[in-house]
Design an enzyme around this catalytic site. Sequence first.
Site, short mmCIF file in Angstrom:
data_model
loop_
_atom_site.label_atom_id
_atom_site.label_comp_id
_atom_site.label_asym_id
_atom_site.label_seq_id
_atom_site.Cartn_x
_atom_site.Cartn_y
_atom_site.Cartn_z
N CYS A 135 0.26 32.14 13.23
CA CYS A 135 0.58 32.69 14.56
C CYS A 135 1.15 31.62 15.48
O CYS A 135 0.57 31.30 16.52
CB CYS A 135 -0.68 33.29 15.16
SG CYS A 135 -1.38 34.52 14.09
N GLU A 136 2.23 31.02 15.07
CA GLU A 136 2.91 29.97 15.84
C GLU A 136 4.38 30.09 15.52
O GLU A 136 4.75 30.14 14.34
CB GLU A 136 2.50 28.57 15.33
CG GLU A 136 1.14 28.10 15.66
CD GLU A 136 1.02 27.64 17.10
OE1 GLU A 136 2.01 27.13 17.65
OE2 GLU A 136 -0.07 27.81 17.66
N GLU B 123 0.82 -1.22 0.00
CA GLU B 123 0.00 0.00 0.00
C GLU B 123 0.86 1.27 0.00
O GLU B 123 0.81 2.06 0.95
CB GLU B 123 -0.89 0.00 1.24
CG GLU B 123 -1.85 -1.16 1.28
CD GLU B 123 -2.59 -1.29 2.60
OE1 GLU B 123 -3.64 -1.92 2.61
OE2 GLU B 123 -2.09 -0.75 3.62
C1 LIG Z 1 -2.45 0.90 6.69
C2 LIG Z 1 -1.64 1.87 5.91
N1 LIG Z 1 -1.30 1.54 4.65
C3 LIG Z 1 -0.56 2.38 3.90
C4 LIG Z 1 -0.13 3.60 4.40
C5 LIG Z 1 0.67 4.49 3.50
O1 LIG Z 1 1.92 4.79 3.98
P1 LIG Z 1 2.96 5.57 3.07
O2 LIG Z 1 2.26 6.74 2.49
O3 LIG Z 1 4.05 5.95 4.00
O4 LIG Z 1 3.38 4.60 2.00
C6 LIG Z 1 -0.45 3.96 5.71
C7 LIG Z 1 0.01 5.25 6.26
O5 LIG Z 1 -0.22 5.65 7.34
C8 LIG Z 1 -1.22 3.08 6.48
O6 LIG Z 1 -1.57 3.39 7.74
#
Ligand SMILES: Cc1ncc(COP(=O)(O)O)c(C=O)c1O
Length: 463
Positions: free
Chosen positions: A391-392, A320
């Site tokens: 504003c930080e 992913e």
């Molecule tokens: C379950 C899951 N899959 C994929 C990702 C994507 O991560 P990245 O954008 O670092 O590849 C995340 C990011 O938080 C995630 O929580």
Amino acid sequence: MSRSAHPAGPRHADVLPEGHYTAPPADLNTLDPKVWSRTVERDEQGIATVAGLRVTDLAEEFGTPAYFLDESDFRARCRAWAEAFGADADVFYAGKAFLSRAVVRWLHEEGLNLDVCSGGELSTALSAGMPAERIAFHGNNKSEDEIRRAVEAGVGRIVLDSFQEIVRVAHIAQSLGRRQRVQIRVTVGVEAHTHEFIATAHEDQKFGIALAGGQAAEAVRRALKLDGLELIGIHSHIGSQIFDMAGFEVSARRVVQLLAEVRDEHGVELPEIDLGGGLGIAYTSEDDPREPHEIAKALGEIVTRECEAAGLRTPRISVEPGRAIVGPTAFTLYRVGTIKPLDGLRTYVSVDGGMSDNIRTALYDAEYSVALVSRTSDAEPVLSRVVGKHCESGDIIVRDAFLPADLAPGDLLAVPATGAYCRSMASNYNHALRPPVVAVRDGEARVIVRRETEEDLLRLDVG
Ligand SMILES: Cc1ncc(COP(=O)(O)O)c(C=O)c1O
């Protein structure tokens, strides 16, 4: 805006304060292809261009701050991931990194799947024509309404994140007369960030069900008993901005161990494993990310080896990546407003955006690069901090960078590698108007997410 050179700030290495920087680069005008999207270069006048378009013209037409997303680079990265993993694996783009309808169409056309983690992301995906069976639905606290909509739409998988959710999804699927394909997200006891991974002290977080103490095995036991669920596999996501494959190795080994336990206890070989996202990109020239084909090879080898050792058929692998696809494909363009040289410290350069369009520096201490893009300069490098207009005092975009001593109000600065987790985490702090996302390709630019207006803000304010 008037241009006037600012008075001298700190310039020489022997007077520089501590910070996250090395020596000034030999040439401030070079746009390192590692951190810039693939079609970025400088024209003969020294103005940076993207997809053949000058940033000065883009600033004129679309205003600043604005994100410019290099569509051909995005598509090329999608294809590289799809080709690297091949027909026996699935790549799910993590929509949380950045999602819009145009992006969904590009993903669809390039053959990628999509991971969503809210009703909003789901409806964006469906409304842009992503087939539901190519969507994975994530999240540690999905509402009943979100679950119902996902099941009704026919999403390819829901990733279950808790014991309550196992029952909730089963119940909703059954009430709709469906059998929902699901994975169980486990916490493998590895936490990886950038070059390091920690294989202890890891269960102390909100996501997933721990392998430790037999909790994940118990989740599998329960899911297998419920008619509304078809358990297709185990999911693990270990962190973000990871360069080192060692964490994935431990994660894959532990997930495969669970598959072997499931086979031994239930006589079932779960057909899929998902190793999540988290692959790192170059934010600065010091970062050395891996190419998708190297990642695919390494993950394939690890899983095959572990499965052979456990006497299991190799499951279908999915990943992913979010940041690794969209991160490098965009930059944010800002205009310089004020410049304050602080003697013996650094020069503060204020631009017309800030933590509302890039919260990552404040949130994660993230490092970025920056360049003067509306012209070149041979002036001496000055240690600078690029800050926003909020504003930080923590409203920092680039903590430490060298910019030319003749930088002046009105100049354009661009921060590369802002495609991931910048627009998607943008806020209206100080009633800032969230910047547009402009897709550029082959000499053409088109707005894919428009700039917010004050009317947009006032429309929500119904008091
Ligand atoms: C379950 C899951 N899959 C994929 C990702 C994507 O991560 P990245 O954008 O670092 O590849 C995340 C990011 O938080 C995630 O929580």
